[in-house]
Design an enzyme around this catalytic site. Structure first.
Site, PDB file in Angstrom:
ATOM      1  N   TYR A  52      47.563  32.321  38.658  1.00  0.00           N
ATOM      2  CA  TYR A  52      45.996  32.420  38.727  1.00  0.00           C
ATOM      3  C   TYR A  52      45.533  31.044  38.270  1.00  0.00           C
ATOM      4  CZ  TYR A  52      41.605  35.109  38.291  1.00  0.00           C
ATOM      5  OH  TYR A  52      40.450  35.617  38.436  1.00  0.00           O
ATOM      6  N   GLU A  81      35.460  37.074  47.976  1.00  0.00           N
ATOM      7  CA  GLU A  81      35.950  36.270  47.072  1.00  0.00           C
ATOM      8  C   GLU A  81      35.731  34.741  47.260  1.00  0.00           C
ATOM      9  OE1 GLU A  81      37.719  37.701  43.998  1.00  0.00           O
ATOM     10  OE2 GLU A  81      36.933  35.710  43.120  1.00  0.00           O
ATOM     11  N   ASP A  82      34.959  34.169  46.354  1.00  0.00           N
ATOM     12  CA  ASP A  82      34.643  32.574  46.670  1.00  0.00           C
ATOM     13  C   ASP A  82      34.015  32.058  47.997  1.00  0.00           C
ATOM     14  OD1 ASP A  82      36.158  32.613  44.367  1.00  0.00           O
ATOM     15  OD2 ASP A  82      37.591  31.339  44.756  1.00  0.00           O
ATOM     16  N   LYS A  91      44.493  36.896  43.602  1.00  0.00           N
ATOM     17  CA  LYS A  91      43.827  38.043  43.185  1.00  0.00           C
ATOM     18  C   LYS A  91      44.656  39.260  43.216  1.00  0.00           C
ATOM     19  CE  LYS A  91      39.903  35.740  41.804  1.00  0.00           C
ATOM     20  NZ  LYS A  91      39.067  35.971  40.662  1.00  0.00           N
ATOM     21  N   ASN A 122      37.031  35.985  32.260  1.00  0.00           N
ATOM     22  CA  ASN A 122      37.173  35.712  33.746  1.00  0.00           C
ATOM     23  C   ASN A 122      37.108  37.227  34.188  1.00  0.00           C
ATOM     24  OD1 ASN A 122      39.249  35.758  36.034  1.00  0.00           O
ATOM     25  ND2 ASN A 122      39.355  33.609  35.223  1.00  0.00           N
ATOM     26  N   ASP A 141      33.360  40.049  43.625  1.00  0.00           N
ATOM     27  CA  ASP A 141      34.042  39.597  42.438  1.00  0.00           C
ATOM     28  C   ASP A 141      33.411  38.390  41.705  1.00  0.00           C
ATOM     29  OD1 ASP A 141      36.168  39.744  40.747  1.00  0.00           O
ATOM     30  OD2 ASP A 141      37.149  38.008  41.504  1.00  0.00           O
ATOM     31  N   ASP A 142      32.845  37.243  42.466  1.00  0.00           N
ATOM     32  CA  ASP A 142      31.974  36.290  41.641  1.00  0.00           C
ATOM     33  C   ASP A 142      30.733  36.762  41.193  1.00  0.00           C
ATOM     34  OD1 ASP A 142      33.970  34.307  42.512  1.00  0.00           O
ATOM     35  OD2 ASP A 142      33.539  34.769  44.327  1.00  0.00           O
ATOM     36  N   ARG A 156      34.158  28.052  48.870  1.00  0.00           N
ATOM     37  CA  ARG A 156      33.772  27.824  47.624  1.00  0.00           C
ATOM     38  C   ARG A 156      34.843  28.247  46.691  1.00  0.00           C
ATOM     39  NH1 ARG A 156      33.964  30.272  43.253  1.00  0.00           N
ATOM     40  NH2 ARG A 156      32.451  31.910  43.457  1.00  0.00           N
ATOM     41  N   ASN A 186      35.593  27.276  36.651  1.00  0.00           N
ATOM     42  CA  ASN A 186      37.241  27.124  36.952  1.00  0.00           C
ATOM     43  C   ASN A 186      37.561  26.092  38.159  1.00  0.00           C
ATOM     44  OD1 ASN A 186      37.946  29.594  35.192  1.00  0.00           O
ATOM     45  ND2 ASN A 186      37.100  30.784  36.775  1.00  0.00           N
TER      46      ASN A 186
HETATM   47  O1  OAA Z   1      39.320  33.009  40.329  1.00  0.00           O
HETATM   48  C1  OAA Z   1      38.977  32.828  38.913  1.00  0.00           C
HETATM   49  O2  OAA Z   1      39.629  32.406  38.037  1.00  0.00           O
HETATM   50  C2  OAA Z   1      37.434  33.257  38.470  1.00  0.00           C
HETATM   51  C3  OAA Z   1      36.464  33.323  39.962  1.00  0.00           C
HETATM   52  O3  OAA Z   1      36.477  34.413  40.579  1.00  0.00           O
HETATM   53  C4  OAA Z   1      36.279  32.150  40.163  1.00  0.00           C
HETATM   54  O4  OAA Z   1      35.972  31.179  39.471  1.00  0.00           O
HETATM   55  O5  OAA Z   1      35.639  32.112  41.387  1.00  0.00           O
HETATM   56 MG    MG Z   2      36.253  33.685  42.540  1.00  0.00          MG
END
Ligand code: OAA
Ligand code: MG
Length: 645
Positions: A193, A336-337, A264, A545, A359-360, A246, A501
């Site tokens: 991770y 995610e992202d 994840k 986190n 999640d973000d 992103r 991160n």
């Molecule tokens: O993935 C991680 O460590 C936390 C998160 O969702 C991000 O930074 O986008």
């Molecule tokens: Mg993320």
């Protein structure tokens, strides 16, 4: 009963088999050649073994012996399996043609990561499954395998090598991978991770070996349903999907963002106990605007600029519809992202039709709120007594701000508008103030308070004098010495959260936070930092986190059969996590409990989330189990090997 091998297998085995086969739609009638034993453990049952080990054979084809597990003595909280496999599955499968089912043995068994046990195959199994001679004589325990793997992994000094060793293990022996990760979670989390997964995504093209998830690109437009059918698992509970625009704070990594859903989901299993077979990583490839990747000969994605507007929306919509069609409405789709604009739009668009979770935005908000609840025990007062300044007004920043405001409003009875006035955000153009409102994106507008313009963070700190400073900008080293010193000049114990991160993008390091605040900061960060020594004293810092939240949150949704996510569930998760922070943790300055206890923590979160799902009338798993914590715990996947008959 549905067993040709003499064991009395309950109907559950039938569900698993028939469902999978119905969906496989492979050719002519076949015969059933093998089935599962009677073990019925919700998180860990033979059903999984059946379902995931299907080799469909044509009529009259010889049936290879199957590794069917011996009866497991583990006791089970009632009803779990049916919930996971759903009674509706039965009716859906009424027109099933008999199919042939068996599982691998011999050499293919050693090559099947789900069932391979390597040197742990015992003598009987080696005889019964045609493994004689394919393995050296020694038989070792899974624990010894763990010890050996940890020894090997520790030999690698380069983090990416450790990452690749872990990925190799996952592709070779899945249960050993999860045993390793669960037993050594604090050591291995930074490997699979953040921060290492960030570097892995940057180099994903050159380290790519095996596909670990589904790639859905613009090339697949119009046939996404068929693409989903190519995925070998038919029972999916959680999808983590990215479009790679992103990735952490590293920007647009296009198709190489796949490392994130894979990482994840491995935490969904290790930390939250969701079966690996029920997790589906997806990367949507609509191109990339990253010139470096477009010019990289090893890049694995589409070589074109990102699709936007209608072209983008249509592909995403087709994906969302196909997922619901194939996996039903209880599959969690975790975004995610994604870049800000798409993240907010997708959540708003699908929040009322699908079980979606960002999640973000939401996971990060929930974990930060939990950290703040714990911090209050150190700094005193209620949330409403504090003032909050954010650097970063994107998904994480506005998501956290929203949840803090909601909690303040619930606690004080004040309208949301008023609660929001405690919270200020700085973006790339400075403090978000009323005079900027017309040029602001919609998600920033609620935070445009009356104030004269301020164009940088330091001046914003001086103007607002916040008690809490939160970095969610993705921009590293932006909490400068002056910023931290200013926070320390206004507060006896400044709360400073550097959330971005991976480590390279953290707004400041733990060392900087403690040094510049003369050891007074209450600090947590998105990526882990080792304890630091300042003036002869050691300071540990917690990891703020979303990994603390999403695995347990997802488990809570699954065990209750939730059909929608609601903000109150996020608050419930925050409260459950904050309740796990002990006095001893707080005395060390830790706002979060150690990850070493994460499975217990996830069960607590799952129970509180599930309880909220029931309370809100959004649960489909009825009746509600009496003890949700026990139920959550007993539903978790165990990485221990099964014995094969
Ligand atoms: O993935 C991680 O460590 C936390 C998160 O969702 C991000 O930074 O986008
Ligand atoms: Mg993320």
């Amino acid at each position: 009963m549905f067993s040709l091998n003499g064991s009395s297998s309950p109907s559950i085995a039938v569900y698993g088999v028939s469902k999978s086969l119905t969906r496989r739609k492979i050719g002519a009638p076949l015969v059933v050649a093998a089935a599962a034993s009677s073990n019925r453990s919700p998180g860990d049952g033979n059903v999984v073994l059946m379902e995931n080990s299907l080799n469909v054979m044509r009529e009259n084809a010889p049936a290879a012996p199957s590794p069917v597990t011996e009866k497991d003595s583990k006791s089970v909280v009632g009803g779990g399996v049916e919930d996971f496999y759903g009674e509706d599955d039965v009716s859906a499968d009424q027109n099933v043609t008999p199919w042939a089912v068996t599982v691998a043995s011999g050499y293919p068994l050693l090559r099947d990561p789900r069932y391979n046990k390597g040197l742990s195959f015992n003598e009987k199994e080696r005889d019964g499954h045609f493994l004689r001679g394919l393995l050296p004589p020694v038989v070792i325990s899974q624990d010894l395998q763990v010890k050996k793997m940890m020894h090997n992994i520790r030999q690698y000094q380069v983090p990416l090598q450790r990452y690749m060793a872990m990925m190799d293990l996952q592709e070779r022996n899945e249960r050993l991978f999860y045993k390793l990760l669960i037993d050594n979670v604090e050591e291995l989390l930074p490997v699979v991770y953040t921060p290492t997964v960030g570097e892995a995504c940057q180099k994903y093209g050159s380290i790519f070996r095996q596909p670990q998830g589904l790639f859905i690109s613009l090339k697949e437009k119009g046939r996404i349903l068929d693409v989903l059918k190519n995925w070998p698992e038919k029972k999916v509970q959680v999808i983590v999907v990215t479009d790679g625009e992103r990735i952490l704070g590293l920007g647009d990594l296009g198709c190489q963002g796949m490392g994130i859903p894979v990482g994840k989901l491995s935490l969904y299993t290790a930390l939250g106990g969701i079966r690996p077979s029920e997790c589906l990583p997806v990367t949507i490839d609509v191109g990339t605007n990253n010139e470096q990747l477009l010019n990289d000969e090893f890049y694995i994605g589409l070589r074109r600029k990102r699709a936007t507007g209608q072209e983008y929306a249509e592909l995403l919509h087709e994906f969302m519809c196909a997922v619901k069609q194939i996996y039903g409405e209880k599959v969690i789709i975790q975004f995610e992202d994604f870049a800000n604009h798409n993240a907010f739009d997708l959540l708003a668009k699908y929040g009322s039709t699908h079980l979606v979770f960002n999640d973000d935005i939401q996971g990060t908000a929930s974990v930060v709120l939990a950290g703040l609840m714990a911090a209050l025990k150190l700094v005193g007062g209620t949330l409403a007594d504090h003032s909050f300044l954010f650097l970063g007004a994107g998904e994480a920043g506005t998501g956290i701000a929203d949840l803090i405001a909601l909690q303040i409003s619930k606690q004080t009875g004040a309208p949301l508008e008023e609660a929001r006035r405690k919270i200020w955000l700085v973006d790339s153009k400075g403090l978000i103030v009323r005079s900027r409102i017309d040029s602001l994106q919609h998600f920033k507008r609620p935070w445009a308070h009356e104030h004269e313009p301020v164009d940088n963070l330091l001046d914003a700190v001086k103007a607002i004098k916040p008690t809490v400073l939160i970095g969610s900008s993705g921009a590293g080293r932006t909490f400068t010495k002056e910023v931290v010193q200013a926070m320390a000049s206004y507060n006896k114990k400044p709360v400073i959260l550097a959330l971005s991160n991976p480590t390279s993008q953290s707004e400041c390091t733990a060392e900087e936070a403690y040094m510049w605040s003369e050891g007074r900061a209450i600090f947590a960060s998105g990526s882990p930092f080792a304890p630091v020594e300042y003036n002869g004293k050691f300071y540990a810092s917690g990891q703020s986190n979303n990994a603390y939240i999403f695995p347990g949150f997802g488990l809570g949704l699954i065990i209750s059969g939730a059909i929608r996510v609601h903000d109150d569930m996020l608050l419930a998760a925050s409260e459950a996590l904050a309740a796990q922070v002990s006095q001893e943790n707080l005395e060390k300055g830790l706002l979060y409990p150690p990850f070493a206890n994460i499975r217990k923590i996830s069960a607590q979160i799952a129970a509180k989330v599930a309880a909220k799902v029931y309370e809100l009338g959004l649960a489909t798993r009825l009746p509600q189990p009496q003890n949700l914590v026990e139920y959550a715990e007993s539903s978790m996947y165990s990485p221990r090997y099964h014995n094969y008959r």
